[in-house]
Motif scaffolding. Structure first.
Motif, short mmCIF file in Angstrom:
data_model
loop_
_atom_site.label_atom_id
_atom_site.label_comp_id
_atom_site.label_asym_id
_atom_site.label_seq_id
_atom_site.Cartn_x
_atom_site.Cartn_y
_atom_site.Cartn_z
N ASP A 25 -13.06 4.95 11.26
CA ASP A 25 -12.91 3.51 11.08
C ASP A 25 -11.67 3.23 10.22
N ALA A 26 -10.53 3.13 10.86
CA ALA A 26 -9.26 2.97 10.16
C ALA A 26 -9.17 1.63 9.44
N ASP A 27 -9.75 0.58 10.01
CA ASP A 27 -9.68 -0.73 9.37
C ASP A 27 -10.45 -0.75 8.04
N ARG A 28 -11.62 -0.13 8.01
CA ARG A 28 -12.40 -0.05 6.77
C ARG A 28 -11.65 0.80 5.74
N LEU A 29 -11.01 1.86 6.20
CA LEU A 29 -10.21 2.72 5.32
C LEU A 29 -9.06 1.93 4.71
N ARG A 30 -8.33 1.20 5.54
CA ARG A 30 -7.21 0.40 5.04
C ARG A 30 -7.69 -0.64 4.02
N THR A 31 -8.78 -1.29 4.35
CA THR A 31 -9.31 -2.32 3.45
C THR A 31 -9.74 -1.72 2.11
N ALA A 32 -10.42 -0.60 2.14
CA ALA A 32 -10.88 0.03 0.91
C ALA A 32 -9.71 0.46 0.03
N TYR A 33 -8.72 1.11 0.63
CA TYR A 33 -7.58 1.58 -0.17
C TYR A 33 -6.75 0.42 -0.70
N ARG A 93 -2.28 7.57 -8.26
CA ARG A 93 -3.14 7.99 -7.14
C ARG A 93 -3.51 6.81 -6.25
N LEU A 94 -3.77 5.67 -6.86
CA LEU A 94 -4.10 4.49 -6.07
C LEU A 94 -2.90 4.01 -5.26
N HIS A 95 -1.72 4.07 -5.86
CA HIS A 95 -0.50 3.69 -5.13
C HIS A 95 -0.23 4.66 -3.98
N ASP A 96 -0.52 5.95 -4.17
CA ASP A 96 -0.38 6.92 -3.08
C ASP A 96 -1.27 6.54 -1.90
N ALA A 97 -2.50 6.15 -2.19
CA ALA A 97 -3.44 5.77 -1.12
C ALA A 97 -2.95 4.54 -0.37
N VAL A 98 -2.45 3.56 -1.11
CA VAL A 98 -1.93 2.35 -0.47
C VAL A 98 -0.71 2.67 0.38
N ARG A 99 0.15 3.55 -0.10
CA ARG A 99 1.34 3.93 0.69
C ARG A 99 0.95 4.59 2.00
N VAL A 100 -0.08 5.42 1.96
CA VAL A 100 -0.52 6.11 3.18
C VAL A 100 -1.02 5.10 4.22
N VAL A 101 -1.85 4.15 3.80
CA VAL A 101 -2.36 3.19 4.78
C VAL A 101 -1.29 2.20 5.22
N ASP A 113 -3.33 12.77 8.11
CA ASP A 113 -2.42 11.74 7.60
C ASP A 113 -2.67 11.47 6.11
N LEU A 114 -3.93 11.52 5.72
CA LEU A 114 -4.29 11.23 4.34
C LEU A 114 -4.03 12.39 3.39
N GLY A 115 -4.19 13.60 3.89
CA GLY A 115 -4.00 14.76 3.04
C GLY A 115 -5.00 14.77 1.89
N PHE A 116 -4.53 15.15 0.70
CA PHE A 116 -5.42 15.25 -0.45
C PHE A 116 -5.69 13.89 -1.10
N VAL A 117 -4.98 12.86 -0.63
CA VAL A 117 -5.19 11.51 -1.18
C VAL A 117 -6.65 11.10 -1.06
N ARG A 118 -7.28 11.47 0.04
CA ARG A 118 -8.67 11.05 0.25
C ARG A 118 -9.61 11.66 -0.79
#
Length: 168
Positions: A25-33, A93-101, A113-118
């Protein structure tokens, strides 16, 4: 308590994002990050400073003192370290997650795509939450007693009838 609540929110969103990866669920992932990034940008610095400064004010303004008791000193240093770690490491770490999405605005986002960020987005808030819970436990149980100072040792010697500095 607000810092504790923020970490609980971040951890909840991180677990939501982690389960979204497994469910595809990519949309939920994007929203959460993105929500994690927003909470981090808006709340980490003010809440960490508020927690630290209120602790210093309470330490200086109450009979507990800032360095009179081991548990207060421990809380001071833990809070100072947690504040620095939150402002620098957690925010990054939070900025890394936002950059990935943001790099994948549409379509699926894979675990590769997420790597260790997740995992970072779960581990860092979980460790911070544990640390803050430990400081709450310190406040409730107040272990280890009062620190010994030179003035306190001189007072104890005087009560025992000893002359301070006059041998053992």
């Amino acid at each position: 308590m607000s810092w504790l609540a923020l970490m609980l929110c971040l951890l909840t969103l991180a677990v939501t994002a982690l389960t979204a990866v497994g469910a595809g669920d990519a949309d939920r992932l994007r929203t959460a990050y993105r929500a994690m990034g927003l909470l981090g940008d808006v709340l980490i610095l003010p809440l960490s400073l508020l927690t630290f400064l209120s602790g210093v004010a309470l330490g200086l303004g109450t009979s507990w003192g800032l360095f009179r008791y081991y548990w207060v000193s421990t809380k001071f240093w833990l809070t100072l370290g947690a504040m620095a770690a939150s402002v620098f490491a957690l925010s990054d770490r939070l900025h890394d997650a936002v950059r990935v999405v943001d790099a994948h605005p549409t379509g699926p986002i894979t675990a590769a795509d997420l790597g260790f960020v997740r995992y970072n987005t779960v581990i860092v808030p979980a460790v911070a939450l544990s640390l803050y819970l430990f400081t709450v436990v310190l406040s409730v149980y107040k272990p280890w007693g009062r620190r010994k100072t030179k003035a306190g040792a001189a007072d104890a010697d005087a009560r025992r009838g000893r002359i301070p500095g006059a041998g053992a």
